[in-house]
Design a protein around this motif. Sequence first.
Motif, mmCIF file in Angstrom:
data_model
loop_
_atom_site.group_PDB
_atom_site.id
_atom_site.type_symbol
_atom_site.label_atom_id
_atom_site.label_comp_id
_atom_site.label_asym_id
_atom_site.label_seq_id
_atom_site.Cartn_x
_atom_site.Cartn_y
_atom_site.Cartn_z
ATOM 1 N N PHE A 1 0.866 -1.184 0.000
ATOM 2 C CA PHE A 1 0.000 0.000 0.000
ATOM 3 C C PHE A 1 0.901 1.232 0.000
ATOM 4 O O PHE A 1 1.879 1.300 0.757
ATOM 5 C CB PHE A 1 -0.881 -0.021 1.249
ATOM 6 N N PHE B 1 -2.791 0.445 -3.993
ATOM 7 C CA PHE B 1 -2.109 -0.839 -3.885
ATOM 8 C C PHE B 1 -1.253 -1.037 -5.136
ATOM 9 O O PHE B 1 -1.524 -0.456 -6.188
ATOM 10 C CB PHE B 1 -3.121 -1.978 -3.759
ATOM 11 N N LYS C 1 -13.309 4.448 -8.022
ATOM 12 C CA LYS C 1 -12.129 4.987 -7.366
ATOM 13 C C LYS C 1 -12.026 6.515 -7.535
ATOM 14 O O LYS C 1 -11.307 7.181 -6.797
ATOM 15 C CB LYS C 1 -10.874 4.320 -7.955
ATOM 16 N N ALA D 1 -6.423 -1.350 -8.839
ATOM 17 C CA ALA D 1 -7.842 -1.031 -8.666
ATOM 18 C C ALA D 1 -8.690 -1.730 -9.721
ATOM 19 O O ALA D 1 -9.738 -2.314 -9.411
ATOM 20 C CB ALA D 1 -8.042 0.482 -8.736
ATOM 21 N N THR E 1 -5.901 -6.127 -3.576
ATOM 22 C CA THR E 1 -5.625 -5.427 -2.316
ATOM 23 C C THR E 1 -4.573 -6.219 -1.540
ATOM 24 O O THR E 1 -4.386 -7.421 -1.763
ATOM 25 C CB THR E 1 -6.877 -5.287 -1.433
ATOM 26 N N ARG E 2 -3.911 -5.552 -0.628
ATOM 27 C CA ARG E 2 -2.916 -6.239 0.203
ATOM 28 C C ARG E 2 -3.586 -7.297 1.068
ATOM 29 O O ARG E 2 -3.083 -8.421 1.201
ATOM 30 C CB ARG E 2 -2.172 -5.225 1.067
ATOM 31 N N GLU E 3 -4.718 -6.958 1.649
ATOM 32 C CA GLU E 3 -5.397 -7.876 2.559
ATOM 33 C C GLU E 3 -5.811 -9.170 1.851
ATOM 34 O O GLU E 3 -5.751 -10.254 2.443
ATOM 35 C CB GLU E 3 -6.628 -7.205 3.166
ATOM 36 N N SER E 4 -6.215 -9.069 0.600
ATOM 37 C CA SER E 4 -6.758 -10.234 -0.102
ATOM 38 C C SER E 4 -5.731 -11.007 -0.926
ATOM 39 O O SER E 4 -5.914 -12.207 -1.177
ATOM 40 C CB SER E 4 -7.901 -9.797 -1.034
#
Length: 222
Positions: A78, A84, A120, A144, A149-152
């Motif tokens: 991020f 991201f 976005k 995007a 994403t970083r989390e996913s």
Amino acid sequence: MDRSFFMPDALSVAPRLLGSILSVDSPQGLVGLRITETEAYLGVGSTGPYDPGSHSKDRKTARNASMFLPPGHAYVYFTYGMHFALNLVCSQEHVASGVLIRSGQIVQGLDLARERRHAKQSTRSASNYVKDAQLARGPGNLAAAMGITRESHDGLDLLAEPFHIVQSGVAESDIARGPRVGVAGVAGGPAYPWRFWLKGDPTVSAFRPGRDAPVPPAKPRG
């Protein structure tokens, strides 16, 4: 594409990724793109020159830990508090080496990519309409458009769902190289021509130098 493709260091892999098709699936649908621009980054354990522009230049941290995974994994970070960015991990495990996917041409899931990019934007006005060539132009826009994403996605295997990569090489004569975009200091100058792109492709990022990056000498006229 198999794991052996990612075994060399990022400098070797980055130009070879150009033209390849990268897809990411999700509950909303699949988005695929043709890779048109990449950047190489080296870190701890690499045999190449010291790279002051790399997140992993000096040590392993919680942020860059995925850069040290076996080849063929995703490193997602991020940046600027809003974007991201997707990197493909190269070299053997415990060696930090990765390719940033800077830009691409959406070839599948165009409507979903456009929907994500418009969401976005700060407004939905006509003046902010995103042209197709700009949907995945730049690493933040690319992530995007593809729903990354970083989390996913950080640390996931690129050779398994939700990722899919198909190699489709291009002629060496169609590839250009030069300094990396927006990288500060010497790492963003001509001593590190570690950015690779497809010549004349409209999806490729516009170059902008990083803070205090050396400027290449002007070419003499005539």
